[in-house]
Design an enzyme around this catalytic site. Structure first.
Site, PDB file in Angstrom:
ATOM      1  N   TYR A   7     -12.361  -2.251  -2.946  1.00 25.67           N
ATOM      2  CA  TYR A   7     -12.825  -2.316  -1.557  1.00 25.67           C
ATOM      3  C   TYR A   7     -14.348  -2.278  -1.445  1.00 25.67           C
ATOM      4  CZ  TYR A   7      -8.113  -1.923   0.439  1.00 25.67           C
ATOM      5  OH  TYR A   7      -6.826  -2.173   0.823  1.00 25.67           O
ATOM      6  N   LYS A  28       0.830  -1.197   0.000  1.00 29.07           N
ATOM      7  CA  LYS A  28       0.000   0.000   0.000  1.00 29.07           C
ATOM      8  C   LYS A  28       0.874   1.261   0.000  1.00 29.07           C
ATOM      9  CE  LYS A  28      -3.850  -2.141   2.557  1.00 29.07           C
ATOM     10  NZ  LYS A  28      -4.702  -2.014   3.761  1.00 29.07           N
ATOM     11  N   GLU A  79      -9.571  -9.868  -7.669  1.00 27.08           N
ATOM     12  CA  GLU A  79      -8.595  -8.781  -7.536  1.00 27.08           C
ATOM     13  C   GLU A  79      -7.500  -8.870  -8.599  1.00 27.08           C
ATOM     14  OE1 GLU A  79      -7.615  -9.226  -3.377  1.00 27.08           O
ATOM     15  OE2 GLU A  79      -9.547  -8.381  -2.755  1.00 27.08           O
ATOM     16  N   ASN A 127      -1.556  -0.217   7.455  1.00 27.48           N
ATOM     17  CA  ASN A 127      -1.077  -1.581   7.726  1.00 27.48           C
ATOM     18  C   ASN A 127      -0.280  -2.194   6.580  1.00 27.48           C
ATOM     19  OD1 ASN A 127      -3.202  -2.096   6.026  1.00 27.48           O
ATOM     20  ND2 ASN A 127      -4.356  -3.365   7.465  1.00 27.48           N
ATOM     21  N   HIS A 162      -1.833  -5.303   1.409  1.00 26.37           N
ATOM     22  CA  HIS A 162      -3.129  -5.932   1.155  1.00 26.37           C
ATOM     23  C   HIS A 162      -2.879  -7.343   0.664  1.00 26.37           C
ATOM     24  CE1 HIS A 162      -7.147  -6.781  -0.331  1.00 26.37           C
ATOM     25  NE2 HIS A 162      -6.533  -7.325  -1.376  1.00 26.37           N
TER      26      HIS A 162
END
Ligand code: IDP
Ligand code: MG
Length: 150
Positions: free
Chosen positions: A49, A9, A126, A112, A115
């Site tokens: 998302y 990310k 995805e 975080n 992904h």
């Protein structure tokens, strides 16, 4: 062989942790079959998302993931989906075990670092979204026989 979608990310890219993420997945034995640095559009972020559209953090998540480049990847291997998730650690870095990517590099759920697809169906969806359905190289590594018993 199973494939999963993993992305570093924007926070991971900005903090210089791309190599750490790749190294840990490589060391695990997974095989990198596609990689692309990209700027995620607002529409791709929303679609990716989509399952979280009703959640209070959705708007922040979409703007964060499209705020700066990410590194999108396809990783292959036996149980690739589950193993990548395990190597990443729990969603909230505060609960992620030391030794996992999130447990070693993060403290906040909104930052975080990585992904990873949470199921085979999500991985296919995805991969299709970020790379197209037929993406990913087919190749063998000389050490594959030392990682997975045929
Ligand atoms: P995952 O990334 O481990 O699959 P999900 O539940 O699918 O976790 O959530 C997607 C992403 O949304 C998380 O990685 C995190 O960045 C963000 N997120 C999840 N829950 C929260 C929250 O409660 N506050 C802020 N961000 C959250
Ligand atoms: Mg998820």
């Amino acid at each position: 062989m199973e494939r999963t979608f993993v992305a570093v990310k924007p926070d991971g890219v900005q903090r210089g942790i791309i190599g750490e993420v790749i190294t840990r997945l490589e060391r695990r034995g997974l095989k990198l079959v596609a990689i692309s640095m990209m700027q995620v559009s607002d529409s791709l972020a929303r679609e990716h998302y989509g399952e979280h559209v009703e959640r209070p953090f959705f708007a922040g998540l979409v703007s964060f993931i499209s705020s700066a480049p990410i590194v999108a990847m396809i990783w292959e291997g036996e149980n690739a989906v589950a193993l990548a998730r395990q190597t990443m650690g729990a969603t909230n870095p505060a609960n992620a075990a030391p030794g996992t990517i999130r447990g070693d590099f993060g403290i906040n759920i909104g930052r975080n670092i990585v992904h990873g697809s949470d199921s085979l169906a999500a991985a296919e969806r995805e991969i299709g979204l970020f790379f197209g359905p037929s993406a990913g190289l087919d190749y063998t590594r000389s050490n594959d026989v030392w990682i997975t018993e045929s």
